[in-house]
Design a protein around this motif. Structure first.
Motif, PDB file in Angstrom:
ATOM      1  N   ASN A 255       0.855  -1.189   0.000  1.00 47.60           N
ATOM      2  CA  ASN A 255       0.000   0.000   0.000  1.00 47.60           C
ATOM      3  C   ASN A 255       0.890   1.238   0.000  1.00 47.60           C
ATOM      4  OD1 ASN A 255      -1.863   2.021   0.320  1.00 47.60           O
ATOM      5  ND2 ASN A 255      -2.915   1.088   2.062  1.00 47.60           N
ATOM      6  N   PRO A 256       1.348   1.674  -1.175  1.00 42.90           N
ATOM      7  CA  PRO A 256       2.287   2.806  -1.228  1.00 42.90           C
ATOM      8  C   PRO A 256       1.802   4.056  -0.507  1.00 42.90           C
ATOM      9  CG  PRO A 256       2.190   1.721  -3.351  1.00 42.90           C
ATOM     10  CD  PRO A 256       1.113   1.103  -2.514  1.00 42.90           C
ATOM     11  N   ALA A 257       0.505   4.278  -0.468  1.00 47.59           N
ATOM     12  CA  ALA A 257      -0.029   5.469   0.185  1.00 47.59           C
ATOM     13  C   ALA A 257       0.274   5.477   1.681  1.00 47.59           C
ATOM     14  CB  ALA A 257      -1.529   5.572  -0.044  1.00 47.59           C
ATOM     15  N   LYS A 258       0.525   4.298   2.259  1.00 46.36           N
ATOM     16  CA  LYS A 258       0.815   4.212   3.685  1.00 46.36           C
ATOM     17  C   LYS A 258       2.273   3.869   3.971  1.00 46.36           C
ATOM     18  CE  LYS A 258      -3.874   3.046   5.203  1.00 46.36           C
ATOM     19  NZ  LYS A 258      -4.700   2.100   5.995  1.00 46.36           N
ATOM     20  N   ALA A 259       3.105   3.867   2.950  1.00 42.60           N
ATOM     21  CA  ALA A 259       4.518   3.551   3.132  1.00 42.60           C
ATOM     22  C   ALA A 259       5.189   4.594   4.015  1.00 42.60           C
ATOM     23  CB  ALA A 259       5.219   3.477   1.779  1.00 42.60           C
ATOM     24  N   LEU A 260       6.155   4.172   4.812  1.00 42.46           N
ATOM     25  CA  LEU A 260       6.854   5.078   5.717  1.00 42.46           C
ATOM     26  C   LEU A 260       7.997   5.821   5.043  1.00 42.46           C
ATOM     27  CD1 LEU A 260       6.967   2.948   9.006  1.00 42.46           C
ATOM     28  CD2 LEU A 260       5.238   4.595   8.236  1.00 42.46           C
ATOM     29  N   SER A 261       8.310   5.456   3.796  1.00 36.56           N
ATOM     30  CA  SER A 261       9.360   6.131   3.045  1.00 36.56           C
ATOM     31  C   SER A 261       9.115   5.937   1.553  1.00 36.56           C
ATOM     32  CB  SER A 261      10.738   5.570   3.423  1.00 36.56           C
ATOM     33  OG  SER A 261      11.760   6.158   2.634  1.00 36.56           O
ATOM     34  N   ASP A 262       9.225   7.016   0.795  1.00 31.71           N
ATOM     35  CA  ASP A 262       9.143   6.977  -0.677  1.00 31.71           C
ATOM     36  C   ASP A 262       7.871   6.328  -1.214  1.00 31.71           C
ATOM     37  OD1 ASP A 262      11.399   8.416  -1.152  1.00 31.71           O
ATOM     38  OD2 ASP A 262      12.605   6.763  -1.903  1.00 31.71           O
ATOM     39  N   GLY A 263       6.773   6.483  -0.517  1.00 27.08           N
ATOM     40  CA  GLY A 263       5.516   5.910  -0.989  1.00 27.08           C
ATOM     41  C   GLY A 263       5.107   6.352  -2.384  1.00 27.08           C
ATOM     42  N   PRO A 264       5.228   7.648  -2.733  1.00 29.64           N
ATOM     43  CA  PRO A 264       4.770   8.115  -4.039  1.00 29.64           C
ATOM     44  C   PRO A 264       5.488   7.480  -5.225  1.00 29.64           C
ATOM     45  CG  PRO A 264       5.030   9.972  -2.541  1.00 29.64           C
ATOM     46  CD  PRO A 264       5.648   8.778  -1.871  1.00 29.64           C
ATOM     47  N   ASN A 265       6.646   6.862  -4.993  1.00 34.82           N
ATOM     48  CA  ASN A 265       7.414   6.293  -6.103  1.00 34.82           C
ATOM     49  C   ASN A 265       7.234   4.793  -6.263  1.00 34.82           C
ATOM     50  OD1 ASN A 265       8.727   8.906  -6.121  1.00 34.82           O
ATOM     51  ND2 ASN A 265       9.974   8.140  -4.436  1.00 34.82           N
ATOM     52  N   GLN A 266       6.755   4.119  -5.219  1.00 33.30           N
ATOM     53  CA  GLN A 266       6.740   2.671  -5.224  1.00 33.30           C
ATOM     54  C   GLN A 266       5.560   2.107  -6.010  1.00 33.30           C
ATOM     55  OE1 GLN A 266       8.265   0.663  -1.571  1.00 33.30           O
ATOM     56  NE2 GLN A 266       7.930   2.640  -0.584  1.00 33.30           N
ATOM     57  N   ILE A 267       5.798   0.945  -6.609  1.00 37.69           N
ATOM     58  CA  ILE A 267       4.777   0.269  -7.406  1.00 37.69           C
ATOM     59  C   ILE A 267       3.940  -0.610  -6.482  1.00 37.69           C
ATOM     60  CG2 ILE A 267       4.398  -1.416  -9.251  1.00 37.69           C
ATOM     61  CD1 ILE A 267       7.061  -0.439 -10.464  1.00 37.69           C
ATOM     62  N   PRO A 268       2.608  -0.521  -6.560  1.00 39.67           N
ATOM     63  CA  PRO A 268       1.779  -1.409  -5.737  1.00 39.67           C
ATOM     64  C   PRO A 268       2.131  -2.868  -5.997  1.00 39.67           C
ATOM     65  CG  PRO A 268       0.443   0.313  -6.731  1.00 39.67           C
ATOM     66  CD  PRO A 268       1.800   0.407  -7.374  1.00 39.67           C
ATOM     67  N   LEU A 269       2.286  -3.627  -4.943  1.00 45.13           N
ATOM     68  CA  LEU A 269       2.670  -5.029  -5.069  1.00 45.13           C
ATOM     69  C   LEU A 269       1.688  -5.809  -5.935  1.00 45.13           C
ATOM     70  CD1 LEU A 269       4.704  -7.168  -4.253  1.00 45.13           C
ATOM     71  CD2 LEU A 269       3.508  -7.426  -2.082  1.00 45.13           C
ATOM     72  N   SER A 270       0.422  -5.432  -5.883  1.00 44.79           N
ATOM     73  CA  SER A 270      -0.604  -6.132  -6.662  1.00 44.79           C
ATOM     74  C   SER A 270      -0.440  -5.940  -8.163  1.00 44.79           C
ATOM     75  CB  SER A 270      -1.997  -5.649  -6.241  1.00 44.79           C
ATOM     76  OG  SER A 270      -2.134  -4.247  -6.475  1.00 44.79           O
ATOM     77  N   GLU A 271       0.299  -4.913  -8.567  1.00 49.82           N
ATOM     78  CA  GLU A 271       0.492  -4.627  -9.995  1.00 49.82           C
ATOM     79  C   GLU A 271       1.822  -5.139 -10.529  1.00 49.82           C
ATOM     80  OE1 GLU A 271       0.015  -0.442 -10.583  1.00 49.82           O
ATOM     81  OE2 GLU A 271      -1.900  -0.352  -9.516  1.00 49.82           O
ATOM     82  N   LEU A 272       2.650  -5.672  -9.649  1.00 51.51           N
ATOM     83  CA  LEU A 272       4.025  -5.977 -10.026  1.00 51.51           C
ATOM     84  C   LEU A 272       4.134  -7.117 -11.035  1.00 51.51           C
ATOM     85  CD1 LEU A 272       6.883  -4.987  -9.417  1.00 51.51           C
ATOM     86  CD2 LEU A 272       7.037  -6.747  -7.645  1.00 51.51           C
ATOM     87  N   ALA A 273       3.297  -8.134 -10.904  1.00 47.49           N
ATOM     88  CA  ALA A 273       3.381  -9.281 -11.818  1.00 47.49           C
ATOM     89  C   ALA A 273       3.194  -8.848 -13.264  1.00 47.49           C
ATOM     90  CB  ALA A 273       2.348 -10.330 -11.437  1.00 47.49           C
TER      91      ALA A 273
END
Length: 276
Positions: free
Chosen positions: A241-259
């Motif tokens: 859940n990038p929106a709740k990440a404690l660091s660099d959330g706006p840049n991270q790819i949601p794990l559900s979309e990674l595949a």
């Protein structure tokens, strides 16, 4: 196209036959969190038969504000990462920031990563190279691609030939970066294996005032471009859940979309390989 060395990271060979994927969250938010993400990534990597390395930082030492979350610390973080690597059968990597941290991390970590802001710190580079571990150097936002030759020569001066160079964007005015895909070609032309950092290349440094912003939705776009340009692998941070990440959330790819993202990148790599 170029005669490039094979870089060995643990059991993984970076030789151009398959793209290398360096995957994981930005920071170890907690032990429970990091194990959950690692096991989910491990299952995904197994199903897709990826050549990959697990990444996470034990300390985010260059946060925008002093009040920002940093991590769990070098000793605990490295122990956790080693345990994850052993259970999943995958090499692990993390940032190192000082010579003292390198002495600790080298006992646990397969690939020592030099952060972009520290890529010209000679003593740090030499200390990492002297450990016998593989080294990944993030090219500074302030550096030209051909400047990495000086970094490589520092590593080679201590007999370290097992290293990667990573492109992570170049400063473009205030609080913005631009990714120049020519950089990947030029670094490989110099004889170095080149990785593209898709998620840090879409940062907007300090863009949120006390934190870094970014355009995470563009990370897969740039990753596709980098693979098409002929890089040796892609570094991507991911979070449930990038929106709740404690660091660099706006840049991270949601794990559900990674595949889906990884599947596309492997297809592009196969096309590039056929054309060579």
């Amino acid at each position: 196209m170029f005669s490039l060395p094979v870089v060995k990271v643990g059991s993984v060979l970076v030789d151009g036959s398959e793209p290398l994927f360096i995957l994981g969250p930005c920071v170890i938010e907690s032990e429970e969190f990091i194990w959950d993400v690692a096991e989910r990534l491990g299952a995904l990597a197994h199903s897709l038969r990826l050549k990959w390395i697990f990444k996470a930082s034990y300390d985010k030492a260059n946060r925008s504000a002093g009040s920002s979350f940093r991590g769990v610390g070098v000793q605990k973080g490295c122990e956790i990462l080693q345990s994850i690597g052993q259970k999943l059968g995958v090499p692990v990597t993390t940032d190192v920031h000082t010579e003292e941290e390198i002495k600790i991390a080298a006992d646990y970590i397969d690939l020592l990563q030099i952060p972009a802001f520290l890529c010209r710190q000679t003593d740090l580079i030499l200390a990492a190279g002297q450990t016998g571990r593989a080294v990944n150097v993030k090219k500074g936002q302030f550096m030209a691609p051909w400047d990495v030759k000086n970094i490589a020569e520092k590593l080679q001066s201590v007999r370290c030939e097992n290293f990667l160079m990573t492109e992570r964007g170049t400063t473009f005015g205030y609080q913005n970066l631009v990714a120049d895909m020519r950089s990947l070609y030029w670094m490989r032309e110099l004889g170095y294996r080149a990785i593209f950092d898709a998620t840090h290349s879409v940062q907007r440094p300090g863009g949120l005032g006390t934190a870094t912003g970014g355009d995470g939705k563009l990370a897969p776009v740039l990753a596709r471009s980098a693979i098409a340009a002929g890089c040796d692998g892609v570094f991507m941070e991911t979070h449930p859940n990038p929106a709740k990440a404690l660091s660099d959330g706006p840049n991270q790819i949601p794990l559900s979309e990674l595949a889906q993202v990884l599947g596309q990148l492997r297809k592009i790599h196969a096309v590039v390989q056929e054309g060579q």
